[in-house]
Design an enzyme around this catalytic site. Sequence first.
Site, PDB file in Angstrom:
ATOM      1  N   LYS A 137       3.234 -50.079 -83.836  1.00  0.00           N
ATOM      2  CA  LYS A 137       3.496 -50.933 -82.664  1.00  0.00           C
ATOM      3  C   LYS A 137       3.084 -52.385 -82.943  1.00  0.00           C
ATOM      4  O   LYS A 137       3.829 -53.305 -82.650  1.00  0.00           O
ATOM      5  CB  LYS A 137       2.727 -50.423 -81.427  1.00  0.00           C
ATOM      6  N   ARG A 158      -1.104 -46.569 -71.243  1.00  0.00           N
ATOM      7  CA  ARG A 158      -1.422 -45.404 -72.065  1.00  0.00           C
ATOM      8  C   ARG A 158      -1.631 -44.155 -71.209  1.00  0.00           C
ATOM      9  O   ARG A 158      -1.890 -43.096 -71.755  1.00  0.00           O
ATOM     10  CB  ARG A 158      -2.703 -45.679 -72.843  1.00  0.00           C
ATOM     11  N   ARG A 180      -4.929 -48.086 -93.423  1.00  0.00           N
ATOM     12  CA  ARG A 180      -4.744 -49.408 -92.810  1.00  0.00           C
ATOM     13  C   ARG A 180      -5.955 -50.307 -93.070  1.00  0.00           C
ATOM     14  O   ARG A 180      -7.093 -49.863 -93.056  1.00  0.00           O
ATOM     15  CB  ARG A 180      -4.547 -49.230 -91.306  1.00  0.00           C
ATOM     16  N   ARG A 188     -10.706 -50.719 -89.639  1.00  0.00           N
ATOM     17  CA  ARG A 188     -11.102 -50.598 -88.234  1.00  0.00           C
ATOM     18  C   ARG A 188     -12.042 -49.414 -88.065  1.00  0.00           C
ATOM     19  O   ARG A 188     -11.823 -48.365 -88.648  1.00  0.00           O
ATOM     20  CB  ARG A 188      -9.845 -50.392 -87.372  1.00  0.00           C
ATOM     21  N   ARG A 216      -7.797 -39.761 -81.452  1.00  0.00           N
ATOM     22  CA  ARG A 216      -6.779 -40.656 -80.894  1.00  0.00           C
ATOM     23  C   ARG A 216      -5.414 -39.976 -80.808  1.00  0.00           C
ATOM     24  O   ARG A 216      -4.687 -40.147 -79.832  1.00  0.00           O
ATOM     25  CB  ARG A 216      -6.699 -41.940 -81.734  1.00  0.00           C
TER      26      ARG A 216
HETATM   27  P1  AMP Z   1      -5.189 -49.853 -80.221  1.00  0.00           P
HETATM   28  O1  AMP Z   1      -5.509 -51.083 -80.987  1.00  0.00           O
HETATM   29  O2  AMP Z   1      -3.992 -50.008 -79.317  1.00  0.00           O
HETATM   30  O3  AMP Z   1      -5.082 -48.631 -81.089  1.00  0.00           O
HETATM   31  O4  AMP Z   1      -6.425 -49.601 -79.213  1.00  0.00           O
HETATM   32  C1  AMP Z   1      -7.725 -49.400 -79.715  1.00  0.00           C
HETATM   33  C2  AMP Z   1      -8.581 -48.739 -78.666  1.00  0.00           C
HETATM   34  O5  AMP Z   1      -8.690 -49.583 -77.508  1.00  0.00           O
HETATM   35  C3  AMP Z   1      -8.058 -47.417 -78.114  1.00  0.00           C
HETATM   36  O6  AMP Z   1      -8.362 -46.316 -78.960  1.00  0.00           O
HETATM   37  C4  AMP Z   1      -8.801 -47.356 -76.775  1.00  0.00           C
HETATM   38  O7  AMP Z   1     -10.163 -47.042 -76.957  1.00  0.00           O
HETATM   39  C5  AMP Z   1      -8.742 -48.807 -76.313  1.00  0.00           C
HETATM   40  N1  AMP Z   1      -7.499 -49.067 -75.561  1.00  0.00           N
HETATM   41  C6  AMP Z   1      -6.487 -49.898 -75.907  1.00  0.00           C
HETATM   42  N2  AMP Z   1      -5.523 -49.903 -74.986  1.00  0.00           N
HETATM   43  C7  AMP Z   1      -5.922 -49.054 -74.016  1.00  0.00           C
HETATM   44  C8  AMP Z   1      -5.335 -48.613 -72.800  1.00  0.00           C
HETATM   45  N3  AMP Z   1      -4.143 -49.039 -72.379  1.00  0.00           N
HETATM   46  N4  AMP Z   1      -6.038 -47.724 -72.049  1.00  0.00           N
HETATM   47  C9  AMP Z   1      -7.258 -47.272 -72.422  1.00  0.00           C
HETATM   48  N5  AMP Z   1      -7.849 -47.623 -73.580  1.00  0.00           N
HETATM   49  C10 AMP Z   1      -7.184 -48.521 -74.386  1.00  0.00           C
END
Ligand code: AMP
Length: 211
Positions: free
Chosen positions: A13, A88, A122, A155, A166
């Site tokens: 994404k 999400r 990554r 990360r 996740r």
């Molecule tokens: P990402 O970079 O999109 O993979 O997000 C990293 C982390 O941020 C996720 O594993 C969640 O802990 C938190 N996070 C990001 N977006 C959301 C969301 N829309 N709702 C809840 N937690 C989120």
Amino acid sequence: MKIILLGSPGAGKGTLAGEVQKLLHVPHISTGDLFREHVQKGTPIGKEVKRIMEGGDLVPDELTIRMVQDRLTQEDAKTGFLFDGFPRTVPQAEALSKITDIDYVLHLLCPREILVRRLTSRRYCPSCGRIYNVISKPPKVDNVCDADGTPLQIRKDDNPESVETRLKIYNESTAPLIQWYEDRGLLREVDASESPDKGLQFIRSTLSTSI
Ligand code: AMP
């Protein structure tokens, strides 16, 4: 143009968003990036979400929705945006539908083996945010950002245990959004199993009538 990129962690994404952003000239709003910024700055929100994020769990809906609502009041998001990682959960999608309309939800499809391989290989640049992959998109010099020479990092939530969490959470809490948006006629499927170029090509042709 108001677009949501929906897909499992590792579906690409963020990478695709960077390309689509250049095409559509709308801000790329990644809730993951916004939360990571809070953590880095040590804000009250950052302190609240740090552990949740490291373990790969979801931040509570209320906090996430509030942060997004706040981001959408900024001038650059007035004419459009590209959401990456939001919504999400169904309650987040419901809340968003009360704030604004959406034009398209692009669902990035990718087999599980590829997702796991992508996430665990990554790397990112903590300075400019550029994303690399040691297998498919390595930097020119080992472990150093091509753009600014900063040492690359992994990360915290890309470790195998958090990746499992996740993916499980995606299937339980986020995948129901596929049907939710399908029911509203907004869903478009994109094959994200190969390079982002393929996804971008698809987006160009899918959106060609609207841009
Ligand atoms: P990402 O970079 O999109 O993979 O997000 C990293 C982390 O941020 C996720 O594993 C969640 O802990 C938190 N996070 C990001 N977006 C959301 C969301 N829309 N709702 C809840 N937690 C989120």
